[in-house]
Design a protein around this motif. Structure first.
Motif, PDB file in Angstrom:
ATOM      1  N   GLU A 276       3.536 -48.206  13.740  1.00 30.95           N
ATOM      2  CA  GLU A 276       3.967 -48.512  12.370  1.00 30.95           C
ATOM      3  C   GLU A 276       4.825 -47.406  11.758  1.00 30.95           C
ATOM      4  O   GLU A 276       5.428 -47.600  10.713  1.00 30.95           O
ATOM      5  N   CYS A 277       4.864 -46.253  12.417  1.00 22.90           N
ATOM      6  CA  CYS A 277       5.718 -45.171  11.904  1.00 22.90           C
ATOM      7  C   CYS A 277       7.205 -45.527  12.068  1.00 22.90           C
ATOM      8  O   CYS A 277       8.054 -44.931  11.411  1.00 22.90           O
ATOM      9  N   GLY A 278       7.503 -46.453  12.961  1.00 23.17           N
ATOM     10  CA  GLY A 278       8.868 -46.998  13.005  1.00 23.17           C
ATOM     11  C   GLY A 278       9.835 -46.376  13.993  1.00 23.17           C
ATOM     12  O   GLY A 278      11.045 -46.604  13.889  1.00 23.17           O
ATOM     13  N   ALA A 279       9.340 -45.621  14.968  1.00 28.19           N
ATOM     14  CA  ALA A 279      10.247 -45.022  15.958  1.00 28.19           C
ATOM     15  C   ALA A 279      10.778 -46.097  16.913  1.00 28.19           C
ATOM     16  O   ALA A 279      10.165 -47.155  17.081  1.00 28.19           O
ATOM     17  N   ASP A 280      11.909 -45.794  17.551  1.00 27.66           N
ATOM     18  CA  ASP A 280      12.448 -46.716  18.554  1.00 27.66           C
ATOM     19  C   ASP A 280      11.562 -46.770  19.791  1.00 27.66           C
ATOM     20  O   ASP A 280      11.554 -47.766  20.510  1.00 27.66           O
ATOM     21  N   ALA A 281      10.875 -45.670  20.092  1.00 22.44           N
ATOM     22  CA  ALA A 281       9.983 -45.636  21.247  1.00 22.44           C
ATOM     23  C   ALA A 281       8.809 -44.714  20.935  1.00 22.44           C
ATOM     24  O   ALA A 281       8.906 -43.837  20.073  1.00 22.44           O
ATOM     25  N   ILE A 282       7.722 -44.948  21.660  1.00 27.16           N
ATOM     26  CA  ILE A 282       6.520 -44.125  21.470  1.00 27.16           C
ATOM     27  C   ILE A 282       6.203 -43.408  22.771  1.00 27.16           C
ATOM     28  O   ILE A 282       6.247 -44.010  23.851  1.00 27.16           O
ATOM     29  N   SER A 283       5.887 -42.117  22.662  1.00 20.25           N
ATOM     30  CA  SER A 283       5.548 -41.328  23.846  1.00 20.25           C
ATOM     31  C   SER A 283       4.107 -40.833  23.721  1.00 20.25           C
ATOM     32  O   SER A 283       3.704 -40.326  22.668  1.00 20.25           O
TER      33      SER A 283
END
Lengths: 201, 338
Positions: free
Chosen positions: B253-260
């Motif tokens: 939900e933070c809205g980044a293009d990708a999550i690592s």
């Protein structure tokens, strides 16, 4: 070369315990090395180092989950080759999770004697109840072989007993030792435990 | 035969477009001893010299075909620009990452965002390294950079025990501090974008559930990550190490293009929670697998990340520099061969 990990939240008395343990273990005939995050933070002067034959090395910075572990492994390997200490005392950052360091150490065939996690009895209300702290404290305590209740001289017997019950619930497996650097309580018990385990190992 | 350059592959992938195969890259520090030795780069100096920094970053592509060039390598650049004093260990034998030895901030009012951010601390070193990489490899390789998230950065500029206690006793004060740091982070990302960086990672290691409760993450840290990610350049990635399964939906939900995520994350569970739309990057253990593992085990471990739910394999954290050359090669060979 065997590893002794001294963990615990910031200000719990790790540095004081490390100095005392290093002296006691040296006096008992062990060659001792200390790994710390920042050498400047540990008040070991040149004279003490010389008298007790201590080697003090930096771990350096980085992300607590990987860089610090990697750095520690590199330093341990070099120590094993050059100084060949009997016991290395490691003081990771106050945010470190002892279990992740243990995993990495096992893989390089360095035996870990014990994980000692300090718990500051005088700040137990904060450590156990602040939402921003209790998760970290609990993670650290769960990995302990020995939980050292530090600064027991600052509180009443009831306060110390309350801390003892609380940490026992978090880690029922750990041996709990009451520690007071001011009165000298607990150090001998820890040294004795280290020596017993060291002989068995 | 592939006609896609590593740069096209990375950038298209991060935008969710079709690629010939997942890229093999990272958004975090990746500098390794085989590269440092080949180019005779002193690790301690590489943090302060843009030419050495660029050379070490480019070496990962030149020597191994790692499909990115990422600068900087340490976690102190922004803290130093805000006044923290660093120790670079220039006189110490062996590889040690710089540490912050003196912290100067107590409250939000102490955060003085430099008027000339481009020239604050080592920010000009990083921007110059980005420019060099752009000029030498810019057509072939995606250039990445990263900045610490506001809570992690707060821990680099303010005493940690004070930060943790304040965040419980007076969260409004911590919020003000994080807000100020977020403003600074957004500005620095813009400087890196203007210098030519292609993709951007926000590393909020302090948000891990090993340290902060999910409740605190949600109330204290997440709002600032949302603000930063909405304003920072794209494509962008949000990285949090350690235990992240309990906050993974909040991370999305933070809205980044990708999550690592790192190796402590249970990827199948994460994939199930986030569905198939979210780009997930991860999560081999850079110490256990790449540094300490056997070469023959690296490929299966890396491919296992894809099976477990990652869209592309990347390390759970910075690569620890003492990576054996054969392990790095095994990583690349196994993933390029599909």
């Amino acid at each position: 070369m065997k590893l002794l990990q001294i963990a615990g939240y910031l200000g719990s008395g790790k540095t004081t315990l490390i100095i005392e343990l290093a002296r006691s273990l040296s006096e008992a005939g062990n060659k001792v090395a200390i790994l710390v995050n920042e050498i400047g933070e540990i008040p070991v002067d040149g004279r003490v180092m010389q008298d007790y034959g201590l080697t003090v090395k930096d771990i350096g910075g980085g992300c607590i989950c990987c860089q610090v572990v990697g750095s520690m492994i590199g330093t341990l390997k070099k120590l094993a080759e050059s100084q060949k200490p009997d016991i290395v005392i490691v003081e990771p950052t106050g945010l470190a999770v002892p279990g992740s360091i243990s995993d990495a150490v096992k893989r390089i065939n360095i035996e870990q004697l014990l994980i000692i996690v300090l718990f500051d009895t005088s700040r137990q209300e904060k450590l156990l109840n602040y939402d921003s702290l209790k998760r970290l404290i609990s993670t650290q305590l769960k990995d302990a072989d020995i939980i050292a209740l530090s600064k027991v001289d600052l509180g009443s017997e009831d306060i110390v007993e309350h801390a003892l019950q609380a940490v026992s619930r978090i880690n029922p497996r750990a041996r709990i030792i009451k520690l007071s650097s001011k009165r000298g309580d607990g150090i001998l018990e820890i040294v004795k435990t280290i020596q017993e385990i060291s002989v068995k190992a | 035969m592939s006609t896609m350059t590593p740069k096209q592959r990375v950038l298209k992938f991060l935008k969710g477009e079709e690629v010939d195969r997942p890229p093999i890259f990272s958004g975090m520090g990746n500098v390794v001893v085989p590269v440092l030795e080949k180019y005779e780069i002193n690790f301690a100096r590489a943090h302060r010299d843009p030419v050495l920094m660029a050379k070490a970053a480019a070496g990962m592509y030149r020597e191994f075909g790692f499909e990115c060039a990422v600068v900087p390598f340490d976690l102190g650049v922004e803290a130093e620009a805000l006044g923290s004093v660093m120790n670079y260990y220039e006189d110490v034998e062996g590889l040690l990452y710089p540490t912050v030895k003196e912290k100067v901030i107590k409250t939000a009012e102490d955060v003085h965002i430099p008027d000339d951010i481009k020239n604050a601390g080592r920010i000009p070193v990083v921007t110059e390294a980005i420019r060099i990489l752009r000029s030498e490899l810019g057509d072939e390789v995606a250039i990445g950079t990263y900045i610490l998230g506001p809570f992690t950065l707060a821990g680099q500029v303010k005493e940690l025990d004070e930060l943790f206690e304040e965040s419980f006793l007076a969260p409004e004060k911590t919020n003000m501090l994080l807000d100020r740091l977020s403003e600074f982070i957004i500005k620095v990302f813009k400087v890196y974008k203007d210098a030519g960086a292609d993709y951007f990672t926000l590393r909020e290691m302090g948000g891990t559930s090993d340290v902060m409760s999910p409740k605190s993450f949600k109330s204290l840290i997440k709002p600032h990550l949302i603000k930063i990610l909405a304003a920072m350049p794209r494509p962008n990635i949000l990285h949090i190490c350690g235990d992240t399964n309990s906050i993974i939906e909040d991370m999305k939900e933070c809205g980044a293009d990708a999550i690592s995520v790192d190796q402590k994350n249970c990827l199948p569970e994460t994939r199930k929670k986030l569905g198939h739309e979210t780009i997930i990057l991860g999560n081999f253990d850079p110490v256990k697998v790449l540094m300490q593992g056997k070469a023959e085990d690296v490929g299966p471990a890396a491919k296992g990340c894809i099976t477990a739910g990652a869209n592309a394999v990347w390390p759970g954290c910075d690569l620890w520099p003492e990576v054996p050359k054969k392990n790095m090669q095994a990583l690349m060979d196994s993933l390029k061969s599909g």
